[in-house]
Every structure is written in structure tokens, then in C-alpha cells.
Design a protein around this motif. Structure first.
Motif: not given
Length: 169
Positions: A47-53, A90-93, A137-142
Motif C-alpha cells: 500500500g505504501a506506493v499507491v500515491p495519496g491512498f 522507480f514505478i515509472y521506470f 499505471f502499469i508499473g504501480l501494481p507490479i
């Protein structure tokens, strides 16, 4: 929450929170055994990497996984103003690696920290995040899933090593 719960009612007697209170009474959300702590760490890191939530997402995950709630909320704190930008990049990368979009001339715009109003702040943060687009948005769930798995098995490993070392003494 004040607009949904009248001032005369206490949180304890609130009928609006009745379903949530019975859910959170389960001992698994408050116990500190190996499995609940590992699940709490996994939910918190995922959950830490989900911005704002972060807190909301970690709380939902910990309820689904039946892990330790305080541990999950504590582990969401890895994202703070100092780590937010590197984690987001990093998520974007990771997203660009997955979709194969490696534009070398991409320039990241600076995040404008405008605290004049909540709307201005939210607008600036969302515009900054949306510049990353599809790759983010593809990197976030991964990244979220990988951090959760690493947190879960890492906690089990550390717990096992700790118990082996303490039993030798």
C-alpha cells in the motif's frame, strides 16, 4: 467523519461504524505472531506506493489478508516527502521496462508544492503524476505486488533467523 457521525454520539456507540467495529475486533488485526506480522508488513509495503491512498489501501489489504493493522500502517511510512519522488520514478521506470517505451529525451517536470489550498495542492500532484501516464499505471501494481511479496517472505525469513539465534543462546 464528523459530517456522518453526530457530535452527540461517541465513536464507540456509533451505528455508522457498527460493521467495521465487528470486523476489527478480530484478534488477527492486533496480534503479533509470525503470520499476522508478515501479512501486515506485506499489506503496508504494497500500500505504501499507491500515491495519496497509502493508508486506505493498506487497511483494505490488511483486512483481506487478516494481518496486523498497526504494522501495516507503520510500513506505509516508507513513502514520505523524501522518498516520494524516487519511488514514483522507480514505478515509472518499471512501467517503461514492461511496455518497452524507453524515450531517452523524457524530462520530468518539477513538482510544485503549492499549499495555498487543498485543491491547488491536489491539482499540482495529480498533474505531476499524470505526466508519467501509461508507464506509471502499469508499473504501480507490479511494484506494489513485488514489495508485498518481498515484505511477506522477508519478514518470515527475519523472524526465522531471529528465533534460531535466540534459541541457540
Amino acid at each position: 467523519m464528523k459530517k456522518w457521525i453526530s457530535a452527540s454520539k461517541s465513536m464507540k456507540n456509533s451505528h455508522e461504524l457498527k460493521g467495521l467495529k465487528s470486523t476489527l475486533k478480530a484478534s488477527c488485526y492486533w496480534s503479533y505472531n509470525q503470520q499476522t506480522v508478515a501479512r501486515g508488513v506485506a499489506a503496508g509495503l504494497a500500500g505504501a506506493v499507491v500515491p495519496g491512498f497509502q493508508l486506505f489501501y493498506a487497511a483494505i489489504l490488511v483486512i483481506l489478508l487478516r494481518g496486523n493493522l498497526p504494522i501495516a500502517l507503520l510500513f506505509t511510512l516508507i513513502t514520505n516527502p523524501l522518498t516520494f519522488v524516487p519511488i514514483t520514478y522507480f514505478i515509472y521506470f518499471v512501467g517503461t521496462l514492461i511496455i518497452g517505451n524507453s524515450k531517452s529525451n523524457f524530462v520530468i517536470q518539477n513538482l510544485r508544492w503549492d499549499f495555498s489550498s487543498f485543491h491547488a495542492f491536489l491539482s499540482n500532484v495529480s498533474a505531476w503524476i499524470l505526466q508519467f501516464g501509461k508507464a506509471f499505471f502499469i508499473g504501480l501494481p507490479i511494484v506494489s505486488l513485488c514489495l508485498g511479496i518481498i515484505g511477506y517472505f522477508g519478514t518470515l525469513l527475519i523472524w526465522k533467523i531471529y528465533t534460531l539465534l535466540t534459541h541457540k543462546k
